[in-house]
Motif scaffolding. Structure first.
Motif, short mmCIF file in Angstrom:
data_model
loop_
_atom_site.label_atom_id
_atom_site.label_comp_id
_atom_site.label_asym_id
_atom_site.label_seq_id
_atom_site.Cartn_x
_atom_site.Cartn_y
_atom_site.Cartn_z
N ASN A 28 -0.74 7.73 -9.67
CA ASN A 28 -2.00 7.53 -8.95
C ASN A 28 -1.78 6.99 -7.53
OD1 ASN A 28 -4.82 7.63 -8.73
ND2 ASN A 28 -5.05 5.49 -9.37
N GLU A 70 -5.57 9.93 9.67
CA GLU A 70 -5.73 9.80 8.22
C GLU A 70 -4.89 8.65 7.66
OE1 GLU A 70 -5.87 13.21 5.59
OE2 GLU A 70 -5.83 14.52 7.35
N GLU A 91 0.88 -1.17 0.00
CA GLU A 91 0.00 0.00 0.00
C GLU A 91 0.91 1.21 0.00
OE1 GLU A 91 -3.54 0.85 -0.68
OE2 GLU A 91 -3.80 -0.68 0.86
N TYR A 119 -6.39 5.24 6.02
CA TYR A 119 -6.06 4.84 4.65
C TYR A 119 -5.49 3.43 4.60
CZ TYR A 119 -3.74 4.55 0.15
OH TYR A 119 -3.34 4.12 -1.09
N ILE A 167 -1.48 12.33 1.41
CA ILE A 167 -2.02 12.88 2.65
C ILE A 167 -1.19 14.09 3.04
CG2 ILE A 167 -2.24 12.47 5.14
CD1 ILE A 167 -3.19 9.68 4.56
N ALA A 185 3.15 11.24 -7.41
CA ALA A 185 1.85 10.86 -6.84
C ALA A 185 0.74 11.02 -7.85
CB ALA A 185 1.56 11.70 -5.60
N LEU A 242 1.75 5.40 -0.13
CA LEU A 242 1.22 6.67 0.35
C LEU A 242 2.31 7.74 0.27
CD1 LEU A 242 -0.83 8.42 1.98
CD2 LEU A 242 0.20 7.48 4.05
N LYS A 271 -1.93 7.69 -3.44
CA LYS A 271 -2.66 8.47 -2.45
C LYS A 271 -1.75 9.50 -1.80
CE LYS A 271 -5.75 9.51 0.80
NZ LYS A 271 -7.01 10.24 0.53
#
Length: 210
Positions: free
Chosen positions: A187, A203, A148, A207, A191, A183, A150, A189
């Motif tokens: 694509n 947050e 994942e 996520y 924050i 980012a 970020l 995510k």
């Protein structure tokens, strides 16, 4: 729970801080973690780095006891072409050396990895479309499987106020912009970490579904 988490961002964006918090929570839940940190390794690229130092494409200065370095590889077409290629080889070697750790079955926490190395190269060469080239795509292909991702975005002025060793970093604004571009184009995510720690933590954990 995901098997891997990768937080990206410019120096001082809070990557390590939130990864340590992730590690604490995951460990408290009885699961083991492995922290992976690979940033712009220098193996095959070492001779080129020495050349850049001798020719002034790499410069260092000390301000208030802190050593700052900057690469101006964009001033040489040859270096701007060769450096990404050598860095790809160097990163792959480090990747293979860390493969056993990544296959141990623990939850992986990536602090600095392939996209951070790519971001560093984009800044040093001022090639903000490198991720769209063949070399750039090779770096992207090395992204952790099932991870994942970020990006933490922080205003430049706030970074300088939080992290002492970024105060006179002449390339910081470029680094912030490169992560925004990665980012958007990949694509990933984003924050905003301009707020207080607890608000951002909520947050991030939301996520990551923790």
């Amino acid at each position: 729970m995901k098997k891997a988490y990768y937080i990206l961002g410019a120096d001082g964006s809070g990557k390590t801080t939130f990864l340590k918090e992730l590690e604490r929570v995951i460990n408290e839940n009885g699961m083991k973690t492995t922290h992976i940190w690979i940033r712009s390794p220098k193996i095959f690229s070492k001779p080129l780095m020495a050349y850049c130092r001798m020719t002034g494409l790499t410069k260092y200065k000390i301000i208030n006891g802190i050593r700052y370095g900057k690469h101006e590889f964009y001033k040489s077409k040859f270096v701007s072409w060769l450096f990404p290629i050598l860095q790809l080889f160097d990163f792959k070697i480090k990747y293979l050396l860390n493969r056993r750790k990544m296959e141990a079955g623990n939850i992986l926490l990536f602090d600095r990895f392939n996209l951070d190395t790519l971001a560093d190269i984009m800044v040093d060469t001022r090639n903000y479309n490198l991720h769209k080239t063949g070399i750039g795509r090779k770096f992207i292909e090395l992204s952790p499987v099932e991870a994942e991702l970020l990006v933490l975005n922080v205003d430049e002025a706030i970074i300088r106020s939080r992290k002492k060793d970024t105060l006179f970093d002449e390339h910081l604004s470029y680094k912030v912009e490169v992560y925004k571009k990665l980012a958007e184009d990949l694509n990933i995510k984003v924050i905003n970490n301009n707020k207080d720690f607890e608000s951002v933590k909520k947050e991030v954990f939301k996520y990551f579904r923790l």
